[in-house]
Design an enzyme around this catalytic site. Structure first.
Site, PDB file in Angstrom:
ATOM      1  N   GLU A   1      23.320  -4.280 -11.862  1.00 24.05           N
ATOM      2  CA  GLU A   1      23.239  -5.463 -10.971  1.00 24.05           C
ATOM      3  C   GLU A   1      21.982  -5.422 -10.118  1.00 24.05           C
ATOM      4  O   GLU A   1      21.565  -4.344  -9.703  1.00 24.05           O
ATOM      5  CB  GLU A   1      24.489  -5.499 -10.083  1.00 24.05           C
ATOM      6  CG  GLU A   1      25.740  -5.676 -10.913  1.00 24.05           C
ATOM      7  CD  GLU A   1      27.021  -5.604 -10.093  1.00 24.05           C
ATOM      8  OE1 GLU A   1      26.942  -5.474  -8.852  1.00 24.05           O
ATOM      9  OE2 GLU A   1      28.089  -5.653 -10.698  1.00 24.05           O
TER      10      GLU A   1
ATOM     11  N   ILE B   1      44.585  -3.501  -5.798  1.00 25.50           N
ATOM     12  CA  ILE B   1      44.077  -4.738  -6.421  1.00 25.50           C
ATOM     13  C   ILE B   1      44.825  -5.025  -7.724  1.00 25.50           C
ATOM     14  O   ILE B   1      45.255  -6.165  -7.963  1.00 25.50           O
ATOM     15  CB  ILE B   1      42.549  -4.656  -6.641  1.00 25.50           C
ATOM     16  CG1 ILE B   1      41.839  -4.598  -5.271  1.00 25.50           C
ATOM     17  CG2 ILE B   1      42.050  -5.847  -7.463  1.00 25.50           C
ATOM     18  CD1 ILE B   1      40.347  -4.304  -5.328  1.00 25.50           C
TER      19      ILE B   1
ATOM     20  N   ALA C   1      36.009  -4.967 -11.639  1.00 28.84           N
ATOM     21  CA  ALA C   1      35.958  -3.567 -11.186  1.00 28.84           C
ATOM     22  C   ALA C   1      34.507  -3.141 -10.985  1.00 28.84           C
ATOM     23  O   ALA C   1      33.926  -3.380  -9.916  1.00 28.84           O
ATOM     24  CB  ALA C   1      36.684  -2.685 -12.188  1.00 28.84           C
ATOM     25  N   ARG C   2      33.929  -2.528 -11.981  1.00 25.78           N
ATOM     26  CA  ARG C   2      32.529  -2.114 -11.959  1.00 25.78           C
ATOM     27  C   ARG C   2      31.952  -2.346 -13.344  1.00 25.78           C
ATOM     28  O   ARG C   2      32.650  -2.144 -14.352  1.00 25.78           O
ATOM     29  CB  ARG C   2      32.412  -0.622 -11.625  1.00 25.78           C
ATOM     30  CG  ARG C   2      32.629  -0.278 -10.171  1.00 25.78           C
ATOM     31  CD  ARG C   2      31.424  -0.681  -9.313  1.00 25.78           C
ATOM     32  NE  ARG C   2      31.565  -0.309  -7.939  1.00 25.78           N
ATOM     33  CZ  ARG C   2      31.998  -1.122  -6.962  1.00 25.78           C
ATOM     34  NH1 ARG C   2      32.337  -2.362  -7.232  1.00 25.78           N
ATOM     35  NH2 ARG C   2      32.071  -0.698  -5.723  1.00 25.78           N
TER      36      ARG C   2
ATOM     37  N   HIS D   1      29.031 -10.654  -8.811  1.00 22.69           N
ATOM     38  CA  HIS D   1      29.699  -9.684  -7.933  1.00 22.69           C
ATOM     39  C   HIS D   1      30.099 -10.331  -6.607  1.00 22.69           C
ATOM     40  O   HIS D   1      29.598  -9.943  -5.537  1.00 22.69           O
ATOM     41  CB  HIS D   1      28.787  -8.468  -7.684  1.00 22.69           C
ATOM     42  CG  HIS D   1      29.553  -7.259  -7.217  1.00 22.69           C
ATOM     43  ND1 HIS D   1      29.215  -5.978  -7.556  1.00 22.69           N
ATOM     44  CD2 HIS D   1      30.656  -7.137  -6.444  1.00 22.69           C
ATOM     45  CE1 HIS D   1      30.054  -5.122  -7.000  1.00 22.69           C
ATOM     46  NE2 HIS D   1      30.949  -5.821  -6.311  1.00 22.69           N
TER      47      HIS D   1
HETATM   48  C1  8YV Z   1      31.655  -6.012  -2.394  1.00 24.92           C
HETATM   49  C2  8YV Z   1      32.692  -4.130  -3.822  1.00 24.92           C
HETATM   50  O1  8YV Z   1      31.123  -7.115  -3.024  1.00 24.92           O
HETATM   51  O2  8YV Z   1      34.565  -3.466  -2.567  1.00 24.92           O
HETATM   52  C3  8YV Z   1      33.667  -3.132  -3.324  1.00 24.92           C
HETATM   53  O3  8YV Z   1      33.525  -1.961  -3.700  1.00 24.92           O
HETATM   54  O4  8YV Z   1      31.932  -3.851  -4.677  1.00 24.92           O
HETATM   55  C4  8YV Z   1      32.719  -5.519  -3.284  1.00 24.92           C
HETATM   56  O5  8YV Z   1      33.867  -5.863  -2.645  1.00 24.92           O
HETATM   57  C5  8YV Z   1      30.575  -5.173  -1.931  1.00 24.92           C
HETATM   58  O6  8YV Z   1      31.009  -3.960  -1.421  1.00 24.92           O
HETATM   59  C6  8YV Z   1      29.778  -5.907  -0.862  1.00 24.92           C
HETATM   60  O7  8YV Z   1      28.598  -5.326  -0.709  1.00 24.92           O
END
Ligand code: 8YV
Length: 311
Positions: A259, A152, A229-230, A277
């Protein structure tokens, strides 16, 4: 007829997952550990989102769990040591969401810099022609620091290069396939150098609160922070304070510490752009992710190799 394999869905899955014709799976939506009852013993697979992962109390309640298929790329909320100990296999939806997440990062960068959302609010409020228009800032000649340089981060760099930005990155190690982008081994030096920081790093203990007060101070009063990211990567109270007192200029945030709770103080700020998100939330990508979540489970229970394994 063969008994269907019981799969626990921690998050709702896209239609492409739920509506597979002739699915060999019986799907169960998770509510609480207590409500699992007798089902707990029958669950052999879990499908979950990257943001939700698989909390330990749920994993511990599933004695026959064999495989976890993640509808995302993040595995920071899954206990990998416990997976290894119990020989639970793990797959993610890696590869299919890279471009959309990178697009969201660029979108947030442009919005936080050029004030698209603020401009939209200005027009909708009927202020155009009555009040002086809000001036934004240029992206021209800006220095972009990318934190986390996996798939990414590199996709963000490719896009930003088209804006003639100067790009550098911080990562756990120097990447050999991208010699055109300087590597900064120290985050505060990158933050000091950069005008804009985009966070693309994995969540988890190593990146927890990596963006703290001192990094925000290093980014400085002209600085913009973008997080796809997070939420755990950022010390959220420190970010709020930095946005309120002008330590940094602005931010574009897709992810938060708790979240879907977003601290209300963010809602009062004009210098932050908020998303819920949804960087991978396009119809096309969510379809492809759901398909991959299903295909990984199907491969596992057919005795074939996982398509996109992590463990
Ligand atoms: C998604 C994510 O929104 O890829 C990830 O780790 O957090 C996101 O792409 C999520 O997984 C969907 O539930």
């Amino acid at each position: 007829m063969a008994r269907k394999t019981d799969i626990l869905l921690i998050d709702p899955m896209p239609d492409s997952f739920n509506e597979q014709l002739g699915s060999p799976f019986r799907l169960h939506r998770f509510t609480t550990v207590e409500a699992l009852g007798d089902l707990a013993e029958r669950i052999e697979g879990v499908a979950t989102g990257g943001g939700s992962g698989l909390p330990r109390p749920i994993m511990d309640a599933l004695p026959n769990l064999k495989v976890i298929s993640v509808n995302g790329v993040g595995i920071d909320r899954i206990d990998l040591d416990e997976c290894r100990r119990r020989s639970i296999r793990l797959a993610t939806a890696q590869g299919v969401l890279t471009d959309d997440v990178a697009d969201m990062a660029i979108g947030l960068m442009i919005d936080a810099t050029r004030g698209l959302s603020a401009g939209d609010r200005f027009v909708r409020a009927g202020k155009w022609g009555h009040e002086s228009e809000p001036l934004s800032h240029t992206l021209k000649n800006r220095k972009l620091g990318i934190v986390g340089f996996g798939a990414i981060g590199k996709a963000v760099a490719r896009r930003a290069a088209a804006f003639d930005m100067t790009i550098a990155y911080f990562s756990s190690r120097e990447q050999t396939d991208t010699p055109q982008y300087p590597f900064y081994p120290t985050l505060d030096v990158l933050a000091d150098w950069a005008d804009i920081l985009i966070l693309c790093v994995s969540g988890g203990a190593r990146s927890h609160n990596m963006i703290d007060r001192s990094i925000l101070s290093a980014l400085g009063p002209d600085g913009i922070l973008v997080n796809v990211a997070r939420g755990s990567v950022v010390d959220e109270p420190a970010l709020l304070q930095a946005l309120q007192d002008g330590t940094i200029r602005g931010a574009g945030l897709d992810v938060f510490a708790d979240e879907p709770h977003v601290p209300e103080a963010f809602f009062t700020l004009e210098n932050v752009v908020l998303q819920g998100h949804r960087a991978s939330a396009t119809c096309e990508t969510r379809m492809a992710m759901g398909r991959l979540v299903f295909d990984n489970l199907a491969a596992f229970f057919d005795g074939r190799p996982l398509l996109t394994p992590v463990l």
